[in-house]
Design a protein around this motif. Sequence first.
Motif, PDB file in Angstrom:
ATOM      1  N   ARG A 137       6.884   7.897  -0.152  1.00 41.99           N
ATOM      2  CA  ARG A 137       5.870   7.463  -1.119  1.00 41.99           C
ATOM      3  C   ARG A 137       6.519   7.088  -2.460  1.00 41.99           C
ATOM      4  O   ARG A 137       6.151   6.090  -3.084  1.00 41.99           O
ATOM      5  N   GLU A 138       7.483   7.900  -2.892  1.00 43.87           N
ATOM      6  CA  GLU A 138       8.176   7.630  -4.150  1.00 43.87           C
ATOM      7  C   GLU A 138       9.014   6.348  -4.057  1.00 43.87           C
ATOM      8  O   GLU A 138       9.029   5.539  -4.998  1.00 43.87           O
ATOM      9  N   LEU A 139       9.704   6.164  -2.941  1.00 40.56           N
ATOM     10  CA  LEU A 139      10.523   4.969  -2.779  1.00 40.56           C
ATOM     11  C   LEU A 139       9.667   3.702  -2.813  1.00 40.56           C
ATOM     12  O   LEU A 139      10.047   2.697  -3.445  1.00 40.56           O
ATOM     13  N   ALA A 141       6.703   3.387  -4.242  1.00 37.84           N
ATOM     14  CA  ALA A 141       6.160   3.242  -5.595  1.00 37.84           C
ATOM     15  C   ALA A 141       7.217   2.717  -6.562  1.00 37.84           C
ATOM     16  O   ALA A 141       6.897   1.975  -7.506  1.00 37.84           O
ATOM     17  N   ASP A 142       8.473   3.078  -6.310  1.00 36.83           N
ATOM     18  CA  ASP A 142       9.567   2.632  -7.179  1.00 36.83           C
ATOM     19  C   ASP A 142      10.047   1.227  -6.852  1.00 36.83           C
ATOM     20  O   ASP A 142      10.955   0.711  -7.517  1.00 36.83           O
ATOM     21  N   GLY A 143       9.475   0.605  -5.825  1.00 36.01           N
ATOM     22  CA  GLY A 143       9.825  -0.769  -5.491  1.00 36.01           C
ATOM     23  C   GLY A 143      11.138  -0.937  -4.765  1.00 36.01           C
ATOM     24  O   GLY A 143      11.747  -2.023  -4.816  1.00 36.01           O
ATOM     25  N   VAL A 144      11.578   0.105  -4.073  1.00 39.20           N
ATOM     26  CA  VAL A 144      12.861   0.035  -3.371  1.00 39.20           C
ATOM     27  C   VAL A 144      12.882  -1.089  -2.334  1.00 39.20           C
ATOM     28  O   VAL A 144      13.931  -1.720  -2.122  1.00 39.20           O
ATOM     29  N   TRP A 266      17.037   4.215   4.097  1.00 38.38           N
ATOM     30  CA  TRP A 266      16.568   3.058   3.363  1.00 38.38           C
ATOM     31  C   TRP A 266      17.750   2.228   2.855  1.00 38.38           C
ATOM     32  O   TRP A 266      18.833   2.741   2.606  1.00 38.38           O
TER      33      TRP A 266
END
Length: 328
Positions: A137-139, A141-144, A266
């Motif tokens: 979820r964080e990745l 949201a961070d646009g990875v 990722w």
Amino acid sequence: MNDPIRWGILGASNFAQRDMAPAIHAARGNVLSALATRSPDKAAPFADLVPGLRIHDSYDALLADPQIDAVYVPLPHTMHIEWGLKALDAGKHVLVEKPVAMHADDIAPLIAARDRTGLIAAEAYMIVHHPQWHLVRELLADGVVGRLRHVEAVFTYDNSGDPANIRNRAATGGGILPDIGVYTFGSTRWATGAEPDAITHADLDWEDGCDVLARVSARFPDFTAHWVNSMRLLPEQFVLFHGEAGLIRLTAPYNAARFGEAWVEWRGRDGVTHTRSWPGVDQYVLQVEAFAAAVRGEAAFPWTLEDARGTQKVIDMAYAAAGDRPVS
């Protein structure tokens, strides 16, 4: 230190015996206090796990037990709303196994009872408690991955040799989408924070009134998703989030530590692959501890009945798009 949350379980299901009873027993600040079953044979493994476990011969008797704070409901799918409501009316917090209901609209009375009583009522959706999904979820949201364009999720197993299993019986809410479609559909929703605009394809195979193989595609506002679920295929599970600038892959997204080690990979346009794993993490224990924290008012439970209703709405949409549910 706060007193432990005292749990009772309605019914001696195989899943409760294998996964949730040990999780309650192992969770910090929680104790497994009682079980409701008429079968001494089914009660025996629970009593072996927790010496002194109180055994009630009816569900109502367990709900009347004043030494129970919270109730776990692993009954057949069609019984979840009924006994969730009864648990709340008895003054117990309630964790209902997925799916909460067979149709999205059926969840409304449980939401109303939760709000009326002020008690905690939630669906046992264990994956949102696992740190791998918080990382994903964080990745995102961070646009990875840059602009996310597609999600591919597969979750399959084979129980063709067990015709008595409730998942193979229409009368008990059987079918693959209620059982594990909740994971492929719901994890996509939870990780991205997005809702589908439409189901663009739904191809379901049926046996005796139960969907046993589902291939469902959806269009979200900014990406597409394709989900494959089956209880007639070789066991497999993975999720791929594919964006214009990168991708994220989970290799044991749903049964982490059972199917395989939780592992997230990722990479972006630079070609550098990053990985992270979580050996030894038990998402069922984390779920019980999170529920206890919600009961104590220490933290919000991360998966609400409204979240469960959202996923059930997508399942309802998939059935409607397939248009070929056999008439029972």
